[in-house]
Each structure stands twice: as structure tokens, then as C-alpha cells.
Design a protein around this motif. Structure first.
Motif, short mmCIF file in Angstrom:
data_model
loop_
_atom_site.label_atom_id
_atom_site.label_comp_id
_atom_site.label_asym_id
_atom_site.label_seq_id
_atom_site.Cartn_x
_atom_site.Cartn_y
_atom_site.Cartn_z
N LEU A 43 0.74 -1.21 -0.05
CA LEU A 43 -0.03 0.04 0.12
C LEU A 43 0.92 1.45 0.05
O LEU A 43 0.39 2.41 -0.60
CB LEU A 43 -0.81 -0.13 1.25
CG LEU A 43 -2.16 -1.14 1.19
CD1 LEU A 43 -2.82 -0.74 2.41
CD2 LEU A 43 -2.93 -0.85 -0.21
N LEU A 44 2.00 1.39 0.85
CA LEU A 44 2.82 2.30 0.83
C LEU A 44 3.45 2.78 -0.75
O LEU A 44 3.76 3.77 -1.10
CB LEU A 44 3.98 2.39 1.81
CG LEU A 44 4.84 3.34 1.91
CD1 LEU A 44 4.27 4.76 2.30
CD2 LEU A 44 6.05 3.04 3.11
N PHE B 268 0.79 4.53 -2.80
CA PHE B 268 0.81 5.90 -2.46
C PHE B 268 1.70 6.58 -2.71
O PHE B 268 1.64 7.76 -3.38
CB PHE B 268 0.66 5.88 -0.69
CG PHE B 268 -0.50 5.18 -0.28
CD1 PHE B 268 -1.82 4.95 -1.02
CD2 PHE B 268 -0.66 4.82 1.05
CE1 PHE B 268 -2.77 4.34 -0.53
CE2 PHE B 268 -1.94 4.35 1.62
CZ PHE B 268 -3.09 3.95 0.90
N GLY C 173 1.73 9.50 -5.56
CA GLY C 173 1.91 10.78 -5.21
C GLY C 173 3.00 11.42 -6.13
O GLY C 173 3.26 12.53 -6.57
N LEU D 90 0.71 4.69 7.32
CA LEU D 90 -0.05 4.82 6.00
C LEU D 90 -1.11 5.95 5.95
O LEU D 90 -1.38 6.44 5.10
CB LEU D 90 -0.51 3.56 5.85
CG LEU D 90 0.14 2.39 5.66
CD1 LEU D 90 -0.56 1.11 5.18
CD2 LEU D 90 1.24 2.62 4.63
N PRO E 201 0.55 9.40 4.12
CA PRO E 201 0.59 9.76 2.75
C PRO E 201 -0.85 9.45 2.24
O PRO E 201 -1.01 10.43 1.17
CB PRO E 201 1.22 8.55 2.25
CG PRO E 201 1.55 7.44 3.34
CD PRO E 201 1.39 8.29 4.42
N LEU E 202 -1.66 8.74 2.78
CA LEU E 202 -3.26 8.54 2.26
C LEU E 202 -3.63 9.99 2.36
O LEU E 202 -4.54 10.46 1.55
CB LEU E 202 -3.87 7.43 3.05
CG LEU E 202 -5.25 7.44 2.78
CD1 LEU E 202 -5.52 7.03 1.08
CD2 LEU E 202 -5.83 6.24 3.23
N LEU F 75 -2.81 12.53 -0.15
CA LEU F 75 -3.29 12.07 -1.44
C LEU F 75 -4.82 12.62 -1.50
O LEU F 75 -5.16 13.24 -2.49
CB LEU F 75 -3.02 10.79 -1.90
CG LEU F 75 -1.77 10.35 -2.14
CD1 LEU F 75 -1.76 8.90 -2.51
CD2 LEU F 75 -1.20 10.79 -3.20
N MET G 262 6.08 11.76 1.17
CA MET G 262 6.31 10.57 0.58
C MET G 262 7.73 10.30 0.87
O MET G 262 8.16 8.92 1.12
CB MET G 262 6.04 10.49 -0.90
CG MET G 262 4.53 10.72 -1.46
SD MET G 262 3.27 9.80 -0.65
CE MET G 262 1.75 10.30 -1.03
N MET H 118 -1.79 8.45 -11.65
CA MET H 118 -1.69 8.23 -10.30
C MET H 118 -1.92 6.62 -10.31
O MET H 118 -0.99 5.81 -9.61
CB MET H 118 -2.99 8.47 -9.67
CG MET H 118 -2.90 10.03 -9.01
SD MET H 118 -4.29 10.28 -8.11
CE MET H 118 -4.22 9.23 -6.71
N ALA I 208 1.40 4.03 -9.28
CA ALA I 208 1.08 3.03 -8.08
C ALA I 208 1.56 1.63 -8.58
O ALA I 208 2.09 0.98 -8.07
CB ALA I 208 -0.42 3.26 -7.83
#
Length: 334
Positions: free
Chosen positions: A63-64, A67, A71, A195, A198-199, A202, A251, A285, A289
Motif C-alpha cells: 500500500l505504501l 501511495f 503521489g 499509512l 501519505p493517504l 493524497l 512521501m 496516479m 502506483a
């Protein structure tokens, strides 16, 4: 295209969680994730060790990666618009280096005096300071062309990285190895409680940039065209730089310096969708990712069980892409 991108992204996430020094079957990955997301949905038929690998290590890391890739890609796309430079990138403009210096200052010298917010906050401060320095250098040197802006960014990046190295030299020797590895780009320290940052960034910045897609389109044509439709050129460019510094700083705080994502991905997105930023931004995006998730897979598996910094992977691919762009611009200019 967006639907296809979401499908590929989902497949990439499952692949990243499954592949590693210890390969975990896809059905087991699905079962663990379903059991965690919906309590009691599936009877656990796997070991506690595998569950810990999937839920506590690989899934937050993946997930990181998503993100951070999203970003950096959206930041690169926005910077390429306001600078009218296809080579603009948070790494080449020195923004990533500023974020790294701020994060190193927090990790080695100030401590977490604001809790988990300390590192991303100081990383943002460093990224913003580096951004303002680049703009100041271009104004001082009257380097108004797009190419010279990148040259100013590279120069500031060298200076900032020198300062970061001094901070490492003056810090605790026991933490030096970890910090140096982190500077090369690494996602191995990803944790669930990190997490959120960064979430959240965004969720705040990307809608803002999407709302400004028309202004970004106008900026790619030229300052004169943008000013005729009522855009305050100086203020809007500065706003985009600040937003870019915010995204990049946060990030970098959790991933280290990962270069060239913001350079490559927007070009691929424009090739697939055309030049309108209402399409370029969301596709960038998704592609960002997906790209960084697969770069992380390579970093974890090429020399398994050893792990190489993900910045090495993106630097190798991005360097080749940078040469291709230079070649394309040279041929187009003939």
C-alpha cells in the motif's frame, strides 16, 4: 482505461503480497485479507507466521508503494505543466533531496518531538525550503527558461544532499547504516500507523489538482494564454510548487529518495490519454502506483533473500528513460 488500470493495480497488489523470499499462494493471500477485512468471513487454514507476513509486513508495504508511486507521479505531471518542461521531476528539481534532508534532521537530531508527525512535517519543511531555493536561484540567475530551471534544481539538489550528508556524519553512528539505506529508497519500514499520512495527503491534494486541471492545461500552452483567461501566473505556479513539495516531502519521509517516477509516468499517461490534465492526472496516479509496486517486487526478488533499495531500481529504469527523452527532444528539434 481507468477500469483496466484498477484491475491491473489489484492484480499487482496481490502479486506483491504473494511474492517474496517466502512465496505465499494467492488463495491464501485472498483468505488472509478477507479474514482481516471481514472478521470471521473465512476459517483460517494457514499458519500464524504466514498471516503475519501478509498482514503486518507485505500488505502495508505494498500500500505504501502504491501511495508513494501515485503521489510522485501526480506531482511530476503538475510540475511539468507549470514549468512547461517535459524533464521536470521532484527528484531533478531538488524537492526530494530537501525532503530527505528534513527527514534526516528529524531522525538523527531532533527526535520525534511531535510524535509520528515529526518526520513528515520536517520533510515537508525541507522540501518546501528546497523548492523556494530553486525558484530563488532561477530568479537570481535570470534563468527563466525551462531547461535552466532543471539545471538550477540539480545544483540545489547537490547542495542539499551535501547538507544531508553532513547531518548523517554528525548523527548517531549506530543509525547511519539504516539512514543511508533509507536514503536510497526503501519501503521495508512500512507500518499500518504510518499509512494514514501519505493517504491523507493524497486525499487532500489530488482533488485540488483535479479541480485545477483546466488551469494546468492552460499553463502548458504558455503564460500569455493562461493570463488571458484570468489565471494569476505567479500565484498559481507557486501554489503548485507548494503542493508538490507537500506531496513529495511526505512521501520521502516514509520511502526515502525514489527518483524518476514523476518524470516517466506522466509521459506514459499523456501517450495513452492525450494532453488533457483531467485524464493525465488520474491515469498518472494509477500508473505510478502500479510501477512502484512492481519496482518493489523487483527490489525484493532479484537478489533474494537480500533486498536492494528500490531507488536503485527506479534510478536504472528512469535513467534510461531520461536518455530516451533527451534523444526524442533532440530529434524533434532538428
Amino acid at each position: 482505461m481507468l477500469l483496466s488500470g484498477v484491475v491491473v493495480l489489484g492484480f499487482s497488489v496481490i502479486a506483491a503480497v504473494s511474492v517474496g523470499a517466502v512465496t505465499i499462494p494467492v488463495d491464501t493471500v485472498f483468505g488472509i485479507l478477507a479474514g482481516k477485512l471481514v472478521a470471521g468471513a473465512i476459517d483460517p487454514g494457514w499458519s500464524a507466521g504466514r498471516e503475519a507476513i501478509v498482514w503486518e509486513i507485505r500488505f502495508p508495504r505494498t500500500l505504501l508503494a502504491g501511495f508513494v508511486g501515485a503521489g510522485l507521479a501526480v506531482t511530476g505531471a503538475a510540475l511539468q505543466s507549470v514549468t512547461r518542461n517535459p524533464l521536470a521531476d521532484p527528484h531533478l528539481l531538488g524537492i526530494s533531496s530537501g525532503g530527505a534532508a528534513g527527514a534526516i534532521f528529524a531522525l538523527l537530531h531532533t527526535g520525534l518531538f511531535l510524535g509520528l508527525m515529526t518526520v513528515p512535517l520536517l520533510a515537508f519543511a525541507g522540501a518546501l525550503l528546497a523548492t523556494l531555493t530553486v525558484l530563488g536561484v532561477t530568479h537570481f540567475a535570470s534563468a527563466t527558461s525551462a531547461d535552466r530551471l532543471v539545471l538550477a534544481g540539480v545544483a540545489v539538489s547537490f547542495i542539499v544532499m551535501s547538507i544531508a550528508n553532513v547531518l548523517i556524519f554528525m548523527g548517531d553512528p549506530r543509525a547511519t547504516h539504516t539512514v543511508v539505506f533509507w536514503m536510497l529508497g526503501g519501503l521495508g519500514l512500512a507500518q499500518w500507523n504510518q499509512l494514514l499520512f501519505p493517504l491523507a495527503i493524497l486525499l487532500v491534494t489530488v482533488p485540488f489538482l483535479l479541480l485545477k486541471a483546466g488551469d494546468l492545461n492552460a499553463m502548458t500552452i504558455g503564460d500569455e494564454t493562461a493570463s488571458t483567461i484570468g489565471i494569476n501566473i505567479v500565484r498559481f505556479r507557486l501554489t503548485v510548487f507548494v503542493v508538490g513539495a507537500l506531496i513529495t516531502g511526505v512521501m520521502v519521509a516514509f520511502s526515502g529518495i525514489i527518483g524518476f517516477v514523476g518524470l516517466m509516468i506522466p509521459h506514459i499517461a499523456r501517450f495513452l490519454t492525450g494532453g488533457s490534465y483531467s485524464r493525465v492526472l488520474p491515469v498518472s496516479m494509477l500508473l505510478g502506483a502500479i510501477f512502484l509496486i512492481w519496482a518493489d517486487i523487483l527490489a525484493r526478488t532479484v537478489l533474494a533473500p537480500e533486498e536492494i533499495p528500490i531507488g536503485i531500481v527506479t534510478g536504472l529504469i528512469g535513467g534510461l528513460f531520461f536518455i530516451y527523452l533527451l534523444r526524442s527532444r533532440s530529434v524533434a528539434g532538428r
